[in-house]
Design an enzyme around this catalytic site. Structure first.
Site, PDB file in Angstrom:
ATOM      1  N   CYS A 119      20.786  -7.439  -1.551  1.00  0.00           N
ATOM      2  CA  CYS A 119      21.792  -8.019  -0.649  1.00  0.00           C
ATOM      3  C   CYS A 119      21.588  -7.567   0.786  1.00  0.00           C
ATOM      4  CB  CYS A 119      23.174  -7.621  -1.127  1.00  0.00           C
ATOM      5  SG  CYS A 119      23.385  -8.052  -2.845  1.00  0.00           S
ATOM      6  N   TYR A 129       1.100   3.256  -0.270  1.00  0.00           N
ATOM      7  CA  TYR A 129       2.452   3.261   0.307  1.00  0.00           C
ATOM      8  C   TYR A 129       3.318   2.147  -0.280  1.00  0.00           C
ATOM      9  CZ  TYR A 129      -0.122   6.291   3.449  1.00  0.00           C
ATOM     10  OH  TYR A 129      -0.922   7.300   3.948  1.00  0.00           O
TER      11      TYR A 129
HETATM   12  N1  LLP Z   1      -3.387  13.104   6.738  1.00  0.00           N
HETATM   13  C1  LLP Z   1      -2.177  13.259   7.283  1.00  0.00           C
HETATM   14  C2  LLP Z   1      -1.812  14.535   7.878  1.00  0.00           C
HETATM   15  C3  LLP Z   1      -1.255  12.183   7.264  1.00  0.00           C
HETATM   16  O1  LLP Z   1      -0.052  12.343   7.806  1.00  0.00           O
HETATM   17  C4  LLP Z   1      -1.625  10.941   6.674  1.00  0.00           C
HETATM   18  C5  LLP Z   1      -0.703   9.809   6.634  1.00  0.00           C
HETATM   19  C6  LLP Z   1      -2.913  10.855   6.096  1.00  0.00           C
HETATM   20  C7  LLP Z   1      -3.771  11.939   6.159  1.00  0.00           C
HETATM   21  C8  LLP Z   1      -3.405   9.600   5.437  1.00  0.00           C
HETATM   22  O2  LLP Z   1      -3.431   8.512   6.281  1.00  0.00           O
HETATM   23  P1  LLP Z   1      -4.077   7.141   5.766  1.00  0.00           P
HETATM   24  O3  LLP Z   1      -5.546   7.397   5.520  1.00  0.00           O
HETATM   25  O4  LLP Z   1      -3.391   6.753   4.527  1.00  0.00           O
HETATM   26  O5  LLP Z   1      -3.836   6.195   6.872  1.00  0.00           O
HETATM   27  N2  LLP Z   1       3.911   4.651   5.112  1.00  0.00           N
HETATM   28  C9  LLP Z   1       3.001   4.163   6.132  1.00  0.00           C
HETATM   29  C10 LLP Z   1       1.835   5.092   6.360  1.00  0.00           C
HETATM   30  C11 LLP Z   1       2.239   6.505   6.724  1.00  0.00           C
HETATM   31  C12 LLP Z   1       1.071   7.437   6.892  1.00  0.00           C
HETATM   32  C13 LLP Z   1       1.513   8.846   7.066  1.00  0.00           C
HETATM   33  N3  LLP Z   1       0.466   9.814   7.143  1.00  0.00           N
HETATM   34  C14 LLP Z   1       2.541   2.762   5.755  1.00  0.00           C
HETATM   35  O6  LLP Z   1       2.981   2.238   4.730  1.00  0.00           O
HETATM   36  O7  LLP Z   1       1.771   2.140   6.482  1.00  0.00           O
END
Ligand code: LLP
Length: 419
Positions: free
Chosen positions: A344, A373
């Site tokens: 909703c 995610y």
């Molecule tokens: N290392 C650190 C310290 C991080 O904070 C993150 C992600 C990663 C590695 C990995 O990043 P990646 O390779 O996955 O881009 N919820 C959001 C994404 C948040 C990412 C937070 N930190 C989304 O759905 O796009």
């Protein structure tokens, strides 16, 4: 590219027809293709061959124990951000030495748990955190290896909610303040400053911000060494993006090449923390069409998944491709529809004005690029049961997180006896 493809007119994950999973497990349900995850991990591992390196999967992207086990068996390390994630990593069999503990808000309890587990590296992000970790380690008679996460002040050119490496973000220590923080850490006998770390943001689709950030980190390593702090680890974080809208982001090989070169120039062991790139394309959320509602100005396709199952469109205006599990007939005319869930709130949508081929009630749709995610950010808002997860390998599939029962859902609460 997504790991889901049509075979004989049916959308498959590896050798499994997705309709089979929807029938047997019900919808909504997440499906992950295990070979895709494995292939991408190997791309990272191969890309850093020849240097001492650990690919530490950022489990916040998808923390299912089955996926963690798959990666730990391949020799991966893991990047964690809470005691819960450290516990998940240990339960999945990761070598504690290959566990990195990141995050700006670790509590003393979490530090103490991670120290007793013998994790390999704490990435610290502020002076008070340095002091607290030093105290906790001293009281336990331990010495904590730390990397200081620096903020290299580069613009990652990604969504504002997931950029982290620009001045004014809450993350890391401004790179010009870093030498003072390293000195402060080195003065604590219970700390061993070993690394320079950084993570400039997520869903990056250009290598330029990485080139800039890595160059600044290498410069810092050299400066610290000249000041008597022997840095031996370069942790370059994660963030490499995927092609949600069909764009082609840089390849893993192009990315690892610049990370590798930076580690060589710095004379350091390399740590990488990829999350999304390992799992996003390997996952899809299957959902069933409940109704097609013809409004006066719009058509709504109302599905049984909702923002509580996949919040990325709501939170980041994220685009996820949507494919019918039965391949549309060649030449079938598409028309713009809004794909929405039953919650909703007007913000409960998966796509707006999306051109979709004709769909009717009962059809199954796959929302792709949902392996990262997705399930980890799900909730039971509107008293909806937490979405289940399935892992596919070749012709077989297994439920790796079952759908809870309504008894489970309601039974989590306690009613005080004074009511
Ligand atoms: N290392 C650190 C310290 C991080 O904070 C993150 C992600 C990663 C590695 C990995 O990043 P990646 O390779 O996955 O881009 N919820 C959001 C994404 C948040 C990412 C937070 N930190 C989304 O759905 O796009």
């Amino acid at each position: 590219m997504s790991d889901f493809a049509y075979k004989n007119g049916r959308l498959h994950a590896e050798g499994v027809d997705l309709a089979r999973i929807a029938e047997s497990v019900g919808t909504p349900v997440y499906v992950y293709a295990s070979h895709g995850i494995e292939r991408r991990y190997r791309e990272y591992a191969d890309g850093v061959k020849g240097v001492d390196a650990t690919v530490c999967y950022a489990m916040k992207a998808n923390d299912n124990q089955a996926i963690l086990r798959l990666l730990s068996k391949l020799g991966a390390g893991v990047d964690t951000v809470s005691e819960g994630e450290v516990r998940r990593a240990l339960a999945a069999g990761f070598d504690p030495e290959k566990i990195v503990f990141s995050g700006i808000g670790k509590s003393a309890e979490e530090m103490s748990f991670a120290l007793s587990a013998g994790i390999g590296e704490f990435n610290v992000e502020s002076e008070p955190e340095v002091d607290l970790l030093a105290d906790v380690a001293r009281q336990m008679g331990k010495r904590a290896k730390i990397a200081v996460r620096v903020n290299p002040d580069v613009d990652a050119k990604t969504h504002a909610k997931i950029t982290t490496g620009k001045k004014g973000n809450k993350f890391g220590i401004d790179i010009d303040q870093a030498p003072a923080v390293f000195k402060r850490a080195a003065a604590h006998a219970s700390l061993e400053p070993v690394g320079v770390a950084s993570h400039i943001g997520s869903q990056l689709t250009s290598l330029d911000p990485y080139r800039q950030a890595f160059a600044r980190m290498v410069e810092l390593v050299k400066q610290l060494r000249s000041e008597g702090i022997p840095i031996s680890v370069l942790d370059v974080g994660g963030g490499l993006g995927v092609g949600y809208t069909g764009e082609a982001p840089p390849s893993v090989a192009e990315y690892t090449e610049i990370a590798r070169a930076a580690a060589i120039e710095a004379g350091c062991r390399l740590v990488l923390e990829p999350g999304r790139r390992l799992v996003a394309e390997a996952g899809a959320l299957l959902t069933r069409v409940l109704y097609v509602k013809e409004g006066s100005s719009k058509t709504f396709v109302i599905v049984d998944a909702a923002m509580n199952d996949l919040i990325r469109p709501t939170l980041y205006d994220a685009y996820h491709p949507i494919l019918p599990v039965t391949e549309p007939k060649a030449g079938a005319a598409s028309r713009p529809v809004d794909v929405v869930g039953p919650i909703c709130e007007s913000s409960d949508f998966f796509a707006k004005e999306r051109a979709l081929p004709p769909v009717s009630a009962g059809d199954i749709l796959a929302i792709t690029y949902a392996g990262a995610y997705g399930a980890v950010m799900s909730s039971s808002y509107n008293a909806r049961r937490l979405v289940p997860e399935v892992l596919v390998r070749d012709q077989q599939f297994a439920v790796v997180r079952p759908r809870p029962s309504y008894e489970d859902l309601i039974g989590r609460d306690r009613v005080p006896d004074w009511l």
